[in-house]
Write an enzyme that holds these catalytic residues in place. Sequence first.
Site, PDB file in Angstrom:
ATOM      1  N   LYS A 188      -4.443  -1.845  15.091  1.00  0.00           N
ATOM      2  CA  LYS A 188      -3.989  -0.961  16.142  1.00  0.00           C
ATOM      3  C   LYS A 188      -5.001  -1.045  17.531  1.00  0.00           C
ATOM      4  O   LYS A 188      -6.162  -0.959  17.189  1.00  0.00           O
ATOM      5  CB  LYS A 188      -3.979   0.354  15.637  1.00  0.00           C
ATOM      6  CG  LYS A 188      -2.833   0.486  14.494  1.00  0.00           C
ATOM      7  CD  LYS A 188      -2.909   2.076  13.710  1.00  0.00           C
ATOM      8  CE  LYS A 188      -1.976   2.210  12.446  1.00  0.00           C
ATOM      9  NZ  LYS A 188      -2.714   1.130  11.597  1.00  0.00           N
TER      10      LYS A 188
ATOM     11  N   GLU B  15       0.773  -1.093  -0.127  1.00  0.00           N
ATOM     12  CA  GLU B  15      -0.018   0.134  -0.036  1.00  0.00           C
ATOM     13  C   GLU B  15       0.780   1.582  -0.062  1.00  0.00           C
ATOM     14  O   GLU B  15       2.247   1.448   0.374  1.00  0.00           O
ATOM     15  CB  GLU B  15      -0.924   0.034   1.201  1.00  0.00           C
ATOM     16  CG  GLU B  15       0.001   0.051   2.582  1.00  0.00           C
ATOM     17  CD  GLU B  15      -1.013   0.818   3.725  1.00  0.00           C
ATOM     18  OE1 GLU B  15      -1.310   1.721   3.714  1.00  0.00           O
ATOM     19  OE2 GLU B  15      -1.318   0.069   4.694  1.00  0.00           O
TER      20      GLU B  15
END
Length: 414
Positions: free
Chosen positions: A182, A48
């Site tokens: 996260k 990405e």
Amino acid sequence: MAYLAKYVLKGSRLAAFYKRGYSTASPWVFSEEVRLAKSEGKPIVALESTIITHGMPYPQNLETAKQVENIIRERGAVPATVAILKGQLTIGLSEEELTYLAQAKGVVKASRRDLAPIAAAKLDGATTVAGTIIAAQLADIPVFVTGGIGGVHRHGENTLDISADLNELGRSNTLVVCSGVKSILDIGRTLEYLETQGVCVCAFGETSDFPAFYTTRSGFTAPHRVGDALQAARVLHASRQMKLASGIVVAVPVPQEHAMDEKIIQEAINNALKEADRNGISGKEVTPFILAAVAKATSGASLNANIALIKNNAKVGADIAVEFKKLKNVDDSKNAFNIGSSKGAGKCTSNTSRHFHTSCSRRADESPLFSGDKNCGGDVLVIGGANVDRIYRLKEEGAQSPSAYLRKVVTTLL
């Protein structure tokens, strides 16, 4: 002529035109390195670009991007960083393009909903996990490496703030190597949502602990575990054989020497979330804000952990891509010709099943049969479909002649 047709259709950017038949412009382009890798059947790893534009400051972002690509090359695969440059979806960036992207201003985060507007306006876009998965699907790149995937945000049951990454994983067959999600997110609900989407989640390594990006444990257990790259490649191979239309998450814990203390990182995240709320920051802007705030609160330790985990993920992803290519090569060699050589009248070399003409089966890897060298050894493409010096006899009871079968098919269609 056969070589030319195969090379044009499979190896060049005109492939989309010939397949669709209505436009001369391809919706994406390959870098020269990726194009060559596709033509030679080398393993490729998608990367990405939001980690470059929104995940790290300059120049660490550019340095890390180059190092990650080199790690993938050293492990025997080819990196394909994905971005939109001046409206063109680009799969694989040159060093000049990486340098430009690392310093560019106003680059738009590109998820599924954003791809078309960015392309239409000829803007620059950095692909998120979702956007990169779409590009990987278009280019038939089965393995994608990132830092962490998006998920269900805290209080998502009220706000419905859920990352598009999860839906994209549910409708792709891409294997995504990451370090979990996260801890700014609701990890438990994220895992539940992935289950609903049919996504196979595997912890990588010796335990089934699901990692939380900066830390090796999140307090949650992954439903499956793969011990090494070969086992992960086998899961991907089995998924593709069964034509499952859902993705795979391989969650790799951050290397222990770079892992952060859970209490310290949690306190930093909580403070950053409160600050984001006070400043009215929401949606896709939350993650880069939190990352920057946590890096500041931890005196750069979180940024070092981020860099370490993406490099480690690159190693794992490249190894999986290499092992998966080996498994595919075995399959391709077994199925290179789906018709057995005759040992006698009505007999075939296979004692388990009957096979028919190879043109009935579409090659899964879509790679050219020839590389740039048309004299190389390999398969032969026959245009016209002629069988030379072969006589076939039907001996099975109830078998129809080809002409009778075709008449039946045509009658049914009409």
